[in-house]
Design an enzyme around this catalytic site. Structure first.
Site, PDB file in Angstrom:
ATOM      1  N   LYS A 176      -1.897   7.521  12.812  1.00  0.00           N
ATOM      2  CA  LYS A 176      -3.339   7.283  13.167  1.00  0.00           C
ATOM      3  C   LYS A 176      -4.107   8.486  13.407  1.00  0.00           C
ATOM      4  CE  LYS A 176      -3.054   2.819  12.695  1.00  0.00           C
ATOM      5  NZ  LYS A 176      -3.925   2.032  11.365  1.00  0.00           N
TER       6      LYS A 176
ATOM      7  N   SER B  78      -7.125   3.956  14.763  1.00  0.00           N
ATOM      8  CA  SER B  78      -6.848   3.349  16.103  1.00  0.00           C
ATOM      9  C   SER B  78      -7.097   4.135  17.469  1.00  0.00           C
ATOM     10  CB  SER B  78      -5.396   3.137  16.161  1.00  0.00           C
ATOM     11  OG  SER B  78      -4.822   2.640  17.547  1.00  0.00           O
TER      12      SER B  78
ATOM     13  N   VAL C  26       0.873  -1.255   0.032  1.00  0.00           N
ATOM     14  CA  VAL C  26      -0.160  -0.053  -0.003  1.00  0.00           C
ATOM     15  C   VAL C  26       0.947   1.293  -0.063  1.00  0.00           C
ATOM     16  CG1 VAL C  26      -1.955  -1.160   1.214  1.00  0.00           C
ATOM     17  CG2 VAL C  26      -0.246   0.011   2.357  1.00  0.00           C
TER      18      VAL C  26
ATOM     19  N   TYR D 287       3.296   5.763  15.324  1.00  0.00           N
ATOM     20  CA  TYR D 287       2.101   5.077  15.041  1.00  0.00           C
ATOM     21  C   TYR D 287       1.031   6.113  15.422  1.00  0.00           C
ATOM     22  CZ  TYR D 287      -1.607   1.210  15.379  1.00  0.00           C
ATOM     23  OH  TYR D 287      -2.601   0.442  15.291  1.00  0.00           O
ATOM     24  N   ALA D 288       1.162   6.870  16.746  1.00  0.00           N
ATOM     25  CA  ALA D 288      -0.102   7.395  17.212  1.00  0.00           C
ATOM     26  C   ALA D 288      -0.380   8.737  16.242  1.00  0.00           C
ATOM     27  CB  ALA D 288       0.096   7.757  18.612  1.00  0.00           C
TER      28      ALA D 288
HETATM   29  N1  LIG Z   1      -4.731  -5.286  16.396  1.00  0.00           N
HETATM   30  C1  LIG Z   1      -4.879  -4.159  17.208  1.00  0.00           C
HETATM   31  O1  LIG Z   1      -5.052  -4.266  18.517  1.00  0.00           O
HETATM   32  C2  LIG Z   1      -5.321  -3.052  16.375  1.00  0.00           C
HETATM   33  C3  LIG Z   1      -5.731  -1.607  17.168  1.00  0.00           C
HETATM   34  C4  LIG Z   1      -6.012  -0.265  16.623  1.00  0.00           C
HETATM   35  C5  LIG Z   1      -5.648  -0.616  15.280  1.00  0.00           C
HETATM   36  N2  LIG Z   1      -5.374  -1.516  14.673  1.00  0.00           N
HETATM   37  C6  LIG Z   1      -5.213  -1.273  13.136  1.00  0.00           C
HETATM   38  O2  LIG Z   1      -5.835  -2.339  12.461  1.00  0.00           O
HETATM   39  C7  LIG Z   1      -5.247  -2.617  11.327  1.00  0.00           C
HETATM   40  C8  LIG Z   1      -5.030  -4.187  10.869  1.00  0.00           C
HETATM   41  O3  LIG Z   1      -4.399  -4.629  11.983  1.00  0.00           O
HETATM   42  P1  LIG Z   1      -4.537  -6.183  12.684  1.00  0.00           P
HETATM   43  O4  LIG Z   1      -4.320  -6.134  13.836  1.00  0.00           O
HETATM   44  O5  LIG Z   1      -5.472  -6.959  11.870  1.00  0.00           O
HETATM   45  O6  LIG Z   1      -2.892  -6.543  12.075  1.00  0.00           O
HETATM   46  P2  LIG Z   1      -2.379  -8.081  11.087  1.00  0.00           P
HETATM   47  O7  LIG Z   1      -1.021  -7.798  11.274  1.00  0.00           O
HETATM   48  O8  LIG Z   1      -3.207  -9.133  11.704  1.00  0.00           O
HETATM   49  O9  LIG Z   1      -3.030  -7.513   9.656  1.00  0.00           O
HETATM   50  C9  LIG Z   1      -2.154  -6.369   8.854  1.00  0.00           C
HETATM   51  C10 LIG Z   1      -2.271  -7.005   7.420  1.00  0.00           C
HETATM   52  O10 LIG Z   1      -1.832  -5.762   6.869  1.00  0.00           O
HETATM   53  C11 LIG Z   1      -0.666  -6.184   5.745  1.00  0.00           C
HETATM   54  N3  LIG Z   1       0.298  -5.541   5.474  1.00  0.00           N
HETATM   55  C12 LIG Z   1       1.265  -4.893   6.175  1.00  0.00           C
HETATM   56  N4  LIG Z   1       2.240  -4.106   5.461  1.00  0.00           N
HETATM   57  C13 LIG Z   1       1.269  -3.899   4.256  1.00  0.00           C
HETATM   58  C14 LIG Z   1       1.730  -3.187   3.088  1.00  0.00           C
HETATM   59  N5  LIG Z   1       2.788  -2.441   3.129  1.00  0.00           N
HETATM   60  N6  LIG Z   1       0.704  -3.360   1.959  1.00  0.00           N
HETATM   61  C15 LIG Z   1      -0.303  -4.194   2.152  1.00  0.00           C
HETATM   62  N7  LIG Z   1      -0.681  -5.012   3.035  1.00  0.00           N
HETATM   63  C16 LIG Z   1       0.127  -4.958   4.134  1.00  0.00           C
HETATM   64  C17 LIG Z   1      -0.161  -7.614   6.823  1.00  0.00           C
HETATM   65  O11 LIG Z   1       0.360  -8.558   5.510  1.00  0.00           O
HETATM   66  C18 LIG Z   1      -1.530  -8.325   7.422  1.00  0.00           C
HETATM   67  O12 LIG Z   1      -2.133  -8.971   6.523  1.00  0.00           O
HETATM   68  C19 LIG Z   1      -3.694  -1.731  11.120  1.00  0.00           C
HETATM   69  O13 LIG Z   1      -4.023  -0.672  10.673  1.00  0.00           O
HETATM   70  C20 LIG Z   1      -3.733  -1.673  12.587  1.00  0.00           C
HETATM   71  O14 LIG Z   1      -2.757  -0.504  12.902  1.00  0.00           O
HETATM   72  C21 LIG Z   1      -4.910  -2.769  15.185  1.00  0.00           C
END
Ligand SMILES: NC(=O)c1ccc[n+]([C@@H]2O[C@H](COP(=O)([O-])OP(=O)(O)OC[C@H]3O[C@@H](n4cnc5c(N)ncnc54)[C@H](O)[C@@H]3O)[C@@H](O)[C@H]2O)c1
Length: 270
Positions: free
Chosen positions: A160, A143, A65, A156-157
């Site tokens: 987001k 987030s 991305v 990160y913060a």
């Molecule tokens: N897990 C949490 O507690 C949490 C909390 C708040 C926000 N988020 C946000 O939710 C979103 C998903 O996170 P998740 O917890 O499901 O994580 P995850 O690691 O399970 O999934 C993230 C996905 O993004 C893909 N990815 C990473 N870099 C990429 C790139 N450059 N291009 C395309 N794909 C890429 C990864 O391969 C993975 O499949 C993220 O944006 C994360 O910041 C997660």
């Protein structure tokens, strides 16, 4: 999430970062509700697993991305394979944490490029495709950290928080053309991204003490509200931020220094 209601029957979606965690739960929910989906992700192995678990209506493509040409191609694939683009879920994200005094420029760039520039590129190219049809909906995954800082989480913060404002700016520009743009702000979700917190009992207890709901979210807890925002039920919602955090925003983050250590840089050692 419960059974199919067919809210997305005949619709076409792209899930960027759809091969794991929250993105995969969104993809599953969309599929159950009748959509055709392009799953775009950087992780080939996880994409293969997704491709192997759906017989129809899912096309997988490798895309980073942070690379504009790859994002553009993923959005184009939706139109080539399924004829249109109605919904985009911009989910890809990760971080390289570090205290401000230690954080390298490269780690800052990695996190901000992935979490903020990635959402910009996905929003831009999804909207361009949607403008060619009759509008659509975009859901950006931000987030709780858009509102609440955490130790070693400045990049990160900040990224987001940028996603939240990007969402509002996109809503300003795109809502008149029938494209609704909204953000979901998850709290703590049990996914591969947060595995390290769940493998550390002290860290897990510190988090749970702050989360009034008394548990972390499962990916499906985030997918439901994300699908709602993309559905016709939310047809008058655009530019909104939906906290999905079990009321965690009310209490704030725990002190994470015991789990992340102290900053390494010291003025005496410089
Ligand atoms: N897990 C949490 O507690 C949490 C909390 C708040 C926000 N988020 C946000 O939710 C979103 C998903 O996170 P998740 O917890 O499901 O994580 P995850 O690691 O399970 O999934 C993230 C996905 O993004 C893909 N990815 C990473 N870099 C990429 C790139 N450059 N291009 C395309 N794909 C890429 C990864 O391969 C993975 O499949 C993220 O944006 C994360 O910041 C997660």
């Amino acid at each position: 999430m419960s059974g199919s209601t067919g809210r997305f029957a005949g619709r076409v979606a792209v899930v960027a970062g759809g091969a794991s965690g929250i993105g995969l739960a969104i993809l599953r929910g969309l599929h159950r509700e009748g959509a055709s989906i392009v799953c775009a992700d950087i992780n080939r192995e996880k994409l293969d697993a997704v491709a192997g678990s759906f017989e129809t209506r899912v096309a997988c493509t490798t895309a980073d991305v942070t690379k504009e040409a790859e994002v553009e191609a993923a959005m184009a694939l939706a139109v080539e394979r399924f004829g249109r683009l109605d919904c985009a879920f911009n989910v890809a994200g990760a971080s390289r944490p570090g205290y401000l005094v230690d954080l390298s420029e490269a780690d800052w760039d990695f996190t901000v490029d992935l979490c903020l520039k990635g959402v910009f590129l996905c929003t831009k190219h999804a909207a361009r495709r949607m403008l060619g049809f009759d509008g659509g909906t975009i859901v950006n995954i931000a987030s709780l950290n858009a509102h609440v800082p955490m130790h070693a989480g400045a990049a990160y913060a900040s990224a987001k928080a940028g996603v939240e404002m990007l969402t509002r700016n996109a809503a300003l520009e795109l809502t008149p053309d029938g494209i609704r743009v909204n953000a979901v702000l998850p709290g703590l979700v049990e996914t591969p991204l947060t595995r390290r917190h769940f493998e550390n009992p002290a860290a897990q207890a510190a988090f749970l003490a702050r989360i009034p709901a008394g548990r972390a979210a499962q990916p499906e807890d985030i997918a439901g509200p994300a699908l709602f925002l993309a559905s016709d039920e939310a047809r008058y919602v655009s530019g909104a931020s939906l906290l999905v955090d079990g009321a965690w925003a009310v209490t704030g983050y725990p002190d994470m220094r015991p789990f992340r250590g102290a900053p390494g840089w010291s003025p005496r050692g410089a």
